[in-house]
Each structure stands twice: as structure tokens, then as C-alpha cells.
Scaffold this active site. Structure first.
Site, mmCIF file in Angstrom:
data_model
loop_
_atom_site.group_PDB
_atom_site.id
_atom_site.type_symbol
_atom_site.label_atom_id
_atom_site.label_comp_id
_atom_site.label_asym_id
_atom_site.label_seq_id
_atom_site.Cartn_x
_atom_site.Cartn_y
_atom_site.Cartn_z
ATOM 1 N N HIS A 24 0.978 -1.139 -0.061
ATOM 2 C CA HIS A 24 -0.103 0.102 -0.013
ATOM 3 C C HIS A 24 0.917 0.940 -0.010
ATOM 4 O O HIS A 24 2.010 1.211 0.037
ATOM 5 C CB HIS A 24 -0.996 -0.017 1.078
ATOM 6 C CG HIS A 24 -0.370 0.131 2.410
ATOM 7 N ND1 HIS A 24 0.353 0.801 3.071
ATOM 8 C CD2 HIS A 24 -0.562 -0.725 3.644
ATOM 9 C CE1 HIS A 24 0.840 0.833 4.334
ATOM 10 N NE2 HIS A 24 0.249 -0.262 4.650
ATOM 11 N N HIS A 27 3.880 1.609 2.516
ATOM 12 C CA HIS A 27 5.173 0.748 1.721
ATOM 13 C C HIS A 27 5.925 1.400 0.528
ATOM 14 O O HIS A 27 6.866 1.673 0.464
ATOM 15 C CB HIS A 27 4.919 -0.609 1.420
ATOM 16 C CG HIS A 27 3.931 -1.458 2.377
ATOM 17 N ND1 HIS A 27 2.801 -2.008 1.987
ATOM 18 C CD2 HIS A 27 4.286 -1.834 3.861
ATOM 19 C CE1 HIS A 27 2.522 -2.722 3.122
ATOM 20 N NE2 HIS A 27 3.067 -2.538 4.201
ATOM 21 N N CYS A 132 0.686 -9.563 22.826
ATOM 22 C CA CYS A 132 -0.128 -9.235 21.732
ATOM 23 C C CYS A 132 0.086 -9.682 20.464
ATOM 24 O O CYS A 132 1.271 -9.765 19.912
ATOM 25 C CB CYS A 132 -0.155 -7.498 21.602
ATOM 26 S SG CYS A 132 -1.094 -7.163 19.920
ATOM 27 N N CYS A 135 1.041 -7.546 17.419
ATOM 28 C CA CYS A 135 2.512 -6.807 17.488
ATOM 29 C C CYS A 135 3.242 -8.120 17.419
ATOM 30 O O CYS A 135 4.430 -7.870 17.268
ATOM 31 C CB CYS A 135 2.646 -6.027 18.640
ATOM 32 S SG CYS A 135 1.461 -4.585 18.845
ATOM 33 N N CYS A 149 -3.415 -3.365 23.990
ATOM 34 C CA CYS A 149 -2.385 -3.088 23.315
ATOM 35 C C CYS A 149 -2.720 -1.628 22.673
ATOM 36 O O CYS A 149 -3.751 -1.259 22.128
ATOM 37 C CB CYS A 149 -2.282 -4.008 22.166
ATOM 38 S SG CYS A 149 -1.266 -3.259 20.577
ATOM 39 N N HIS A 152 -3.140 -2.142 18.624
ATOM 40 C CA HIS A 152 -4.343 -2.946 18.305
ATOM 41 C C HIS A 152 -5.655 -2.566 19.091
ATOM 42 O O HIS A 152 -6.525 -3.045 18.817
ATOM 43 C CB HIS A 152 -3.990 -4.201 18.065
ATOM 44 C CG HIS A 152 -2.862 -4.638 17.135
ATOM 45 N ND1 HIS A 152 -1.410 -4.593 17.248
ATOM 46 C CD2 HIS A 152 -2.992 -5.061 15.777
ATOM 47 C CE1 HIS A 152 -1.026 -4.796 16.269
ATOM 48 N NE2 HIS A 152 -1.573 -5.262 15.354
ATOM 49 N N LYS A 298 -6.094 6.140 10.430
ATOM 50 C CA LYS A 298 -5.215 4.852 9.925
ATOM 51 C C LYS A 298 -5.890 4.535 8.655
ATOM 52 O O LYS A 298 -6.988 4.182 8.564
ATOM 53 C CB LYS A 298 -5.233 3.746 10.905
ATOM 54 C CG LYS A 298 -3.904 3.434 11.448
ATOM 55 C CD LYS A 298 -3.774 2.184 12.319
ATOM 56 C CE LYS A 298 -2.405 1.633 12.512
ATOM 57 N NZ LYS A 298 -2.092 1.009 13.558
ATOM 58 N N LYS A 301 -7.903 -2.052 6.000
ATOM 59 C CA LYS A 301 -8.625 -2.815 5.034
ATOM 60 C C LYS A 301 -9.887 -2.657 5.443
ATOM 61 O O LYS A 301 -10.997 -2.470 4.613
ATOM 62 C CB LYS A 301 -7.960 -4.166 5.127
ATOM 63 C CG LYS A 301 -7.772 -4.916 3.890
ATOM 64 C CD LYS A 301 -7.479 -6.460 4.080
ATOM 65 C CE LYS A 301 -7.013 -6.866 2.712
ATOM 66 N NZ LYS A 301 -6.328 -8.248 2.941
HETATM 67 N N1 MSP Z 1 7.960 -6.555 8.712
HETATM 68 C C1 MSP Z 1 8.262 -5.521 9.536
HETATM 69 C C2 MSP Z 1 9.649 -4.725 9.240
HETATM 70 C C3 MSP Z 1 10.937 -5.629 9.661
HETATM 71 S S1 MSP Z 1 12.259 -4.872 9.065
HETATM 72 C C4 MSP Z 1 13.546 -5.775 9.389
HETATM 73 C C5 MSP Z 1 7.288 -4.498 9.403
HETATM 74 N N2 MSP Z 1 6.564 -4.681 8.207
HETATM 75 S S2 MSP Z 1 5.368 -3.808 7.482
HETATM 76 O O1 MSP Z 1 4.884 -4.393 6.354
HETATM 77 O O2 MSP Z 1 4.471 -3.487 8.576
HETATM 78 O O3 MSP Z 1 5.951 -2.354 7.098
HETATM 79 C C6 MSP Z 1 6.364 -1.273 8.042
HETATM 80 C C7 MSP Z 1 6.645 -0.084 7.169
HETATM 81 O O4 MSP Z 1 5.998 0.088 5.926
HETATM 82 C C8 MSP Z 1 6.892 1.084 7.698
HETATM 83 O O5 MSP Z 1 8.285 1.269 8.590
HETATM 84 C C9 MSP Z 1 7.167 1.855 6.919
HETATM 85 O O6 MSP Z 1 8.485 1.894 6.054
HETATM 86 C C10 MSP Z 1 6.066 1.331 5.838
HETATM 87 N N3 MSP Z 1 4.677 1.935 6.131
HETATM 88 C C11 MSP Z 1 3.412 0.938 6.514
HETATM 89 N N4 MSP Z 1 2.349 1.931 6.664
HETATM 90 C C12 MSP Z 1 2.889 3.204 6.465
HETATM 91 C C13 MSP Z 1 2.272 4.423 6.684
HETATM 92 N N5 MSP Z 1 0.781 4.309 6.785
HETATM 93 N N6 MSP Z 1 2.932 5.303 6.331
HETATM 94 C C14 MSP Z 1 4.222 5.503 6.125
HETATM 95 N N7 MSP Z 1 4.724 4.435 6.008
HETATM 96 C C15 MSP Z 1 4.414 3.255 6.429
HETATM 97 O O7 MSP Z 1 7.163 -3.625 10.188
#
Ligand code: MSP
Length: 513
Positions: A24, A27, A132, A135, A149, A152, A298, A301
């Protein structure tokens, strides 16, 4: 630069994204930052290497796979493929895509675990705690909000079990010392201060195993086959395992991690202490960005407000999406995503600002000179225009170095606006009515072609497709963009021809319902 001088390296990582949901906006934002920085520094001679990937172990993924009635690996194969396809389709480049299910990664994690265990920093103990599942971590009572949490909003489950623990607390003093010695280790400073705040309390030890009776989807501990590794102890090493496999450990000292604030603690506390215990150097810098929200809430989905990068690309083009993300978020702070805001940037800065400049200049170049660029003959307003772009280059470079991407774009657009004003003020379309003034018209258009050439070059890291299209229209087919780093006035040799203009950006009326 002589060939035998090693180029300065830069190893950039994004988080490895959980393979439990599709890619999304959030990412994509981190990927865009990595892509911008990689292009920017490559163009300035650094040896840049980018790693992204997927995080595929742990409770959450096992649960999602079970709910879908598929084996965890089959599930992560599919989702990991979606991430890769999303980045490939969006032109977001990386040099290596790591998966925590890669056999070489798993071996690497086991080797590190065995090492830390042998040094005595992993011990066996019993534990009762509040866990949790969302998390995938235990919480201390004081961290909960009304017994729930904080992320969540669900009450944690009370779990009692025997596990392995990493002596994280033993490294607290060293970590504080490191933060003191290297004030730029965590950037921006607000996040560094947040970490220092956490370090005012004892950090305690970290539970790094899960009994297979509860979860068997993970990397088996090398010293006890009844357990798998806690997902964060596995995932963080994905920043290093590919380098070893590729024989590029030389890159490690130059590593900079890009993350959002959601995973600050894991990267600022777990990760450096793990590296210390493994006797490995701590990263060079942790660069932390804020969160994209949708309607100030936030993205989720269940609310149905998830923004998909593929949809944005299809509706507005990838460069317009990139521009909006980079222009409307100040690195480190949160921002609210809105398609209306994106459209305003597309119609305003992109179509009216840059697109309009390019189409006016290239159309006049065709109409008056059949595309052939005429000699320069500098007059005072020309020098001002040249200076505006020189300023844009200097200040936008400085802003990118400071991660102020929004300011870098603002500076470039200041010069683009000046170029649009220069067209109005020098009025080549009026001068062209008098054949005696045609040499001046040609000279004005030459300056403007330089303005467009410099724009293409400055914009390449931010808007790579646009830069290539603009350069092409200026008569420099790819891959000549990199060769266009020339002093003003030297890019267009005699008889050089520009092409007919083609709209760089479509104007859009409103977002779809
Ligand atoms: N798998 C772990 C990361 C492990 S790294 C060794 C994780 N994954 S995640 O899919 O939840 O991705 C988190 C990351 O996605 C955030 O740190 C950021 O880079 C990005 N983002 C996810 N949602 C976001 C927003 N709403 N806004 C900005 N970036 C965010 O955590």
C-alpha cells in the site's frame, strides 16, 4: 575520478514488509525514498546498493495463511510476489530482494544465534507475560493503554512459557554511549530523543524464541529444535544476510536504514544491541519517516481506505504520485493523504508549471525554427534565468542531503516558475512578428531549452519517467540524460534539433467516486 579510486558506497535498506497483506501507500513511500536517494547519489558517483524484501515468518502470517487454508510458504510466495511485482511495475528499483524464507538467510540467522548463544548472551528462562498477537511481542503492564495493546486496541493474552532470552539489558549502557558518541545515528533528532526517553528506563532482556507447540512457522533455533526464532530476531538480520551471500559485506559500514516511526524501537534498541552482541558494527544511520494517514486516520482494510500504489499509477501516472508523496510530506513528520491534494499538485505544479513550460518552448522552437536550436546571445534577463537554475541546483542538492525532499522540489519549482515568467516577460511570440528580431527569439528559446534540460536533470531522481521524456523531446534520447550534466550553454551544439512537444502530464478533473 581515476578508475582505481574506490567509489564511496551507500547501502540503503527499506523495511522488509510483512507478507500478510498487499502493498500500500505506506510501503510505497519508503520505496520511493530509497529510489530517489539511490538515483540522486548514483548520479553523483556513489556506489549505491538497495535492498528490500519481505518478512515471512511469525504468528500473524501463520494465522493469515491458516485462515486462507494454505500452507504458510505458499501464502508468502504469493504475497512476496505481489510486492516484487508492485515495485517492478512502478519503476521502483532495488538491487536485491530478500525473503526471510531464503535458505541462505535462514542459515545466516542460525549462525548468528549460535554465535551469540556461545558467547553467553542467550539464556533459557521461564516467562509469564502479556502477549499481543497483532504485534507479535510481549508487553509490560505500563505500556498498555487501559489494559489494551496501544496499537491494536485489543487486550493481550496472558502466556506462561519457557523461552530463550537475549541479554539485551546488558548492552543498554553501551547503546547510550553510542547515541552520545554519534548524535546523527538516529535521524531526525526528534526520534533520537524519543529513543533516549525509552533508555531512561531499564530495557530488560528480549524473549527471542517461540515454542513450536505454539508456533512452528519460523527459523529453528540452532541449539534447541523445540523452538523457532522470534520474528524480529530473524527479520532484522535480513539487512545483512544478502550481503554475505553476495560477497558484498564491504557495503555494511555504509548502511542506512529507511523506516517509519512504527518500528523505531526494534531498529533503535533491539537491532543495535543485537549487532553489539554479535560483535558486528552498528549501522551508520537510521532514517525515520512519519506516517501517511488517510482522512486523519489509520489506513486499514476494514475501513476500506487502503491506497494502492498500482491504482495511483494507473489514474495519475507514477511520477505524479511520486511528486505528491515527496512534495506533501516533510520527512519525519506525518501527513494526510488525499487524492484531491494529489490532483491539485498534478494540475498545478506539474501540468501548469513544468508541462506548460515545456510545451510552450518546444512549440515555439518548432514554429519559428523547425526545431533547430539557435545561437545564444546573453542579455540581462537571460543571466537571471541561468542564475535561478544555478541556485535551484545548489539548494535542492543541499535539501536532498538533509532529507528535505519537499524543499528540494520547492526550490526546483521556484526556478521553473521563473522560467515561465521569463517567457511572459521576454515575449518571444511577440518579437517573432518582426523578422529582424528572430535572432533574439532564437536566443531566448535557447535559454529556455537550457532551463528545460537543467530541469530534466535536476528532476531525474524525483520524476524519472518525466525526466527521460523531457530529455527525449529536447532531442536527447535515452540513455543520454546522465551525459547532460554540462555547463549552461553547452548542451545544444549547432544544428541540434528538438522534437515536437507532447504533453508531459494529463490534466485531471476529479478523483473517481
Ligand atoms: N516486517 C516489519 C519490518 C521488518 S524490518 C527488519 C514490518 N513490516 S510492515 O509491512 O508493517 O511495514 C512497516 C513499514 O512500512 C514502515 O516502517 C514504513 O516503512 C512502511 N509503512 C507502512 N505503513 C505506513 C504508513 N501509513 N505511512 C508511512 N509508512 C508506512 O513492520
Amino acid at each position: 575520478m581515476p578508475e582505481n579510486v574506490a567509489r564511496e558506497s551507500l547501502y540503503l535498506t527499506t523495511p522488509i514488509f510483512y507478507a500478510n497483506a498487499e502493498p500500500h501507500l505506506g510501503h510505497a513511500y519508503t520505496m520511493v525514498l530509497a529510489d530517489v536517494l539511490a538515483r540522486f547519489w548514483r548520479a553523483r558517483g556513489r556506489d549505491v546498493f538497495v535492498v528490500t524484501g519481505t518478512d515471512e515468518h511469525g504468528d500473524k502470517i501463520a494465522q493469515v495463511a491458516a485462515a486462507a487454508g494454505v500452507a504458510p510458504k505458499a501464502h508468502t510466495d504469493r504475497v512476496s510476489g505481489q510486492f516484487r511485482a508492485a515495485w517492478d511495475g512502478a519503476g521502483l528499483r532495488y538491487d536485491h530482494f530478500v525473503r526471510t524464507t531464503d535458505p541462505q538467510h535462514q542459515r545466516f540467522v542460525q549462525k548468528i544465534l549460535a554465535d551469540i548463544h556461545a558467547r553467553g548472551d542467550i539464556y533459557f528462562g521461564s516467562y509469564r507475560g502479556l502477549y499481543c498477537y497483532g504485534c507479535e511481542r510481549f508487553y509490560q503492564e505500563r505500556e498498555l493503554v487501559d489494559g489494551r495493546c496501544p496499537d491494536h486496541g485489543t487486550p493481550p493474552a496472558e502466556i506462561a512459557e519457557e523461552n530463550y532470552f537475549f541479554r539485551m539489558g546488558a548492552y543498554q549502557e553501551r547503546l547510550l554511549q553510542l547515541l552520545d558518541d554519534r548524535p546523527d545515528l538516529i535521524f531526525p533528532d526528534g526520534y533520537r530523543r524519543e529513543v533516549l526517553g525509552v533508555l531512561r528506563e531499564p530495557i530488560g532482556d528480549l524473549c527471542i524464541s517461540r515454542p513450536k507447540t505454539r508456533l512452528d512457522w519460523g527459523i529453528e533455533l540452532p541449539f534447541d529444535d523445540r523452538y523457532v526464532t522470534y520474528v524480529w530476531f530473524d527479520a532484522l538480520f535480513s539487512y545483512m544476510s544478502p550481503l554475505e551471500a553476495l560477497g558484498r559485506m564491504d557495503l555494511w559500514p555504509s548502511v542506512e536504514h529507511l523506516i517509519a516511526k512504527d518500528i523505531l524501537k526494534q531498529h533503535a534498541i533491539f537491532w543495535p544491541t543485537m549487532l553489539m552482541a554479535a560483535d558486528l558494527p552498528v549501522y551508520r544511520r537510521l532514517c525515520v519517516h512519519g506516517y501517511w494517514q488517510v482522512n486523519e486516520g489509520k489506513m486499514s482494510k476494514s475501513i476500506g481506505n487502503v491506497v494502492r500504489p498500482g491504482d495511483m499509477k494507473a489514474r495519475y501516472g507514477m511520477d505524479a504520485f511520486r511528486y505528491y508523496l515527496l512534495r506533501d510530506m516533510a520527512f519525519g513528520q506525518d501527513a494526510d493523504f488525499s487524492e484531491v491534494g494529489l490532483i491539485a499538485r498534478l494540475n498545478g505544479d506539474l501540468a501548469n508549471g513544468l508541462g506548460n513550460l515545456a510545451s510552450r518552448v518546444l512549440a515555439m522552437q518548432q514554429r519559428y525554427f523547425k526545431g533547430v536550436v539557435q545561437p545564444r546571445a546573453e542579455e540581462p534577463p537571460d543571466a537571471q534565468l541561468r542564475e535561478a537554475f544555478a541556485v535551484a541546483r545548489r539548494s535542492s542538492d543541499a535539501h536532498v542531503e538533509a532529507f528535505a525532499f519537499h524543499r528540494a522540489l520547492e526550490e526546483i519549482w521556484r526556478a521553473i516558475e521563473q522560467a515561465n515568467r521569463y517567457v511572459t516577460e521576454t515575449a518571444p511570440f511577440t518579437l517573432a512578428k518582426d523578422p529582424a528580431r528572430l535572432p533574439r527569439v532564437g536566443a531566448i528559446l535557447h535559454e529556455l531549452c537550457e532551463a528545460l534540460r537543467t530541469s530534466a536533470q535536476l528532476l531525474e531522481p524525483f520524476l524519472p519517467e518525466t525526466a527521460v521524456r523531457l530529455a527525449e523531446q529536447l532531442g536527447f534520447p535515452p540513455p543520454r540524460l546522465a551525459e547532460l550534466d554540462l555547463p549552461w550553454g553547452q548542451a545544444f551544439p549547432p544544428a541540434h534539433r528538438t522534437a515536437a512537444p507532447q504533453a508531459l502530464f494529463p490534466r485531471i478533473d476529479a478523483p473517481p467516486d
